[in-house]
Design an enzyme around this catalytic site. Structure first.
Site, PDB file in Angstrom:
ATOM      1  N   ARG A 142       0.855  -1.179   0.000  1.00  0.00           N
ATOM      2  CA  ARG A 142       0.000   0.000   0.000  1.00  0.00           C
ATOM      3  C   ARG A 142       0.891   1.229   0.000  1.00  0.00           C
ATOM      4  NH1 ARG A 142      -3.268  -2.607  -1.800  1.00  0.00           N
ATOM      5  NH2 ARG A 142      -5.296  -3.254  -0.993  1.00  0.00           N
TER       6      ARG A 142
ATOM      7  N   GLU B 262      -2.694   8.077  -4.689  1.00  0.00           N
ATOM      8  CA  GLU B 262      -3.026   7.657  -6.056  1.00  0.00           C
ATOM      9  C   GLU B 262      -4.270   8.389  -6.565  1.00  0.00           C
ATOM     10  OE1 GLU B 262      -3.373   3.423  -6.471  1.00  0.00           O
ATOM     11  OE2 GLU B 262      -1.525   3.037  -5.387  1.00  0.00           O
TER      12      GLU B 262
ATOM     13  N   HIS C  83      -0.141   0.729 -10.370  1.00  0.00           N
ATOM     14  CA  HIS C  83      -0.940  -0.197  -9.555  1.00  0.00           C
ATOM     15  C   HIS C  83      -1.410  -1.400 -10.393  1.00  0.00           C
ATOM     16  CE1 HIS C  83      -3.469  -0.242  -5.633  1.00  0.00           C
ATOM     17  NE2 HIS C  83      -3.193  -1.471  -6.029  1.00  0.00           N
TER      18      HIS C  83
END
Length: 322
Positions: free
Chosen positions: A241, A270, A288
Site C-alpha cells: 500500500r 493515487e 498499480h
C-alpha cells in the site's frame, strides 16, 4: 422474491458484471470514476450492498445516515479505505477477496525487483528517446539478483509467493519480518530466517520487498530513519500500500543516493505521484498493476459474488473481515 439492490462502484471484467446482473439488481458506475463521500452517503440509503474498491474512500462520515446497506463486499484484499468500526456500529458486514491475487501481485513485485536491479526503466527510456549509442563495457551497470539477500516485510500469502519466486527462481537468501511468528515449517519451505524487527532486517538485505497491510498502524512504516538503515547498494520494492512509505523521505534517499533504487506499484495519494519521484531515474514506477491480469481480476470479482451470495442466502460469507 425481489433481488437485493447492489451498487458496483467501478467497472469490472465483463464476465463478472454479467453474472452479477443475473443474480442481483445491479447498478454499474458507467463513468468508472471514484465516487465522492456524498455519493456514498446517498448510496447507503438506496442499496442493500455496495461493492467498493481500493480507489473508494469510506470514512466514518459516509455512515452518518440511516443505512439501507447491509454489506460492503470489497473488491480487493486491502480494506484500510473502509472505516470498519463505523461499518460494524451500523451493523454492516465487510468482506474482501484474499488468496486469488497473491501470485500475480508477487509476479509484479519480482518484475520491479528485476527492473530496478538491472536498470531496465532507464535503459528503455534511453532507447526510446534515441540516446543509445551502442554497447559498451560500462553502460548502465546494474546489480546481480541471483544469490542476493531479499528481506520481506509481511510474510502472508503474497510475501510467501514472493519468497517462492526469489528463492527457487534466483537462489536468493530470504529473511523475513512479520507481526507474528511464522511457523517453522513455512520458514523451512524457503530456507528463510525470521528476524524480530524491521530494524533487524533492513541492514542485512540487498533488496527489501513490502507485503504488509496498509492502514494507520503501518503508515510510513518505511520512514527516513529506517531508510538510513538500508545498505547504500540496496533497493526497496513496494506492491503493498502506498501509505506504507514516506514518499518524501524516499525521494530524498533516491536523490542523495543513500539507497541504490526503488520500484513502486502503489502510491500514497493515487493517482497523484510527487514530481520528486517522477523525476528520479533510479526509480521504477508502475500504475498499480499488481493484480492486473484477466484471470486474477475475474477471480476477484467472482470471489465478491461468492461472498455476496452467501450473505443474502443467510450464510456466513467466506471472507468476512468485519
Amino acid at each position: 422474491m425481489q433481488k437485493p439492490k447492489v451498487l458496483v462502484t467501478r467497472r469490472w471484467p465483463a464476465a463478472v458484471e454479467a453474472q452479477m446482473a443475473a443474480n442481483f439488481d445491479v447498478d454499474l458506475n458507467s463513468a468508472d470514476k471514484p465516487l465522492s463521500q456524498d455519493d456514498f452517503r446517498d448510496a447507503m440509503t438506496r442499496y442493500d450492498a455496495i461493492l467498493p474498491t481500493v480507489t473508494d474512500k469510506l470514512p466514518a462520515a459516509v455512515f452518518e445516515t440511516s443505512p439501507r446497506t447491509r454489506i460492503l463486499a470489497n473488491y480487493g484484499v486491502g480494506f484500510a479505505h473502509i472505516d470498519t468500526n463505523a461499518a460494524k456500529d451500523r451493523g454492516i458486514a465487510v468482506t474482501n477477496t484474499p488468496d486469488v491475487l497473491s501470485e500475480c501481485t508477487a509476479d509484479i513485485a519480482m518484475t520491479l525487483l528485476l527492473m530496478t536491479a538491472r536498470r531496465a526503466g532507464e535503459g528503455e527510456r534511453e532507447l526510446r528517446e534515441g540516446r543509445w549509442t551502442g554497447w559498451r563495457p560500462t553502460h548502465l551497470i546494474g546489480t546481480k539478483v541471483s544469490g542476493a539477500t531479499l528481506g520481506i516485510i509481511g510474510f502472508g500469502r503474497i510475501g510467501q509467493a514472493m519468497a517462492q519466486r526469489a528463492h527457487f527462481g534466483f537462489g536468493m537468501k530470504i529473511i523475513v519480518q512479520n507481526r507474528s511468528p511464522v511457523p517453522a515449517e513455512v520458514l523451512a519451505r524457503y530456507n528463510a530466517t525470521q528476524v524480530p524487527t524491521v530494524e533487524d532486517l533492513l541492514p542485512q538485505a540487498d533488496f527489501v520487498s513490502l507485503h504488509c497491510p496498509g492502514g494507520t498502524a503501518n503508515r510510513h512504516l518505511i520512514n527516513a530513519r529506517r531508510l538510513d538503515l538500508m545498505k547504500p547498494s540496496a533497493f526497496l520494492i513496494n506492491t503493498a500500500r502506498g501509505e506504507v512509505i514516506d514518499e518524501h523521505a524516499l525521494a530524498q534517499s533516491l536523490w542523495f543516493g543513500t539507497i541504490a533504487g526503488a520500484g513502486l506499484d502503489v502510491f500514497e495519494r493515487e493517482p497523484q505521484v510527487p514530481d520528486a519521484l517522477l523525476n528520479a531515474d533510479n526509480l521504477v514506477l508502475l500504475p498499480h498493476l499488481g493484480s492486473a491480469t484477466r484471470e486474477t481480476r475475474e477471480a476477484m470479482g467472482f470471489r465478491v459474488l461468492e461472498n455476496l451470495t452467501a450473505f443474502f442466502d443467510g450464510r456466513a460469507p467466506r471472507d468476512r473481515v468485519a
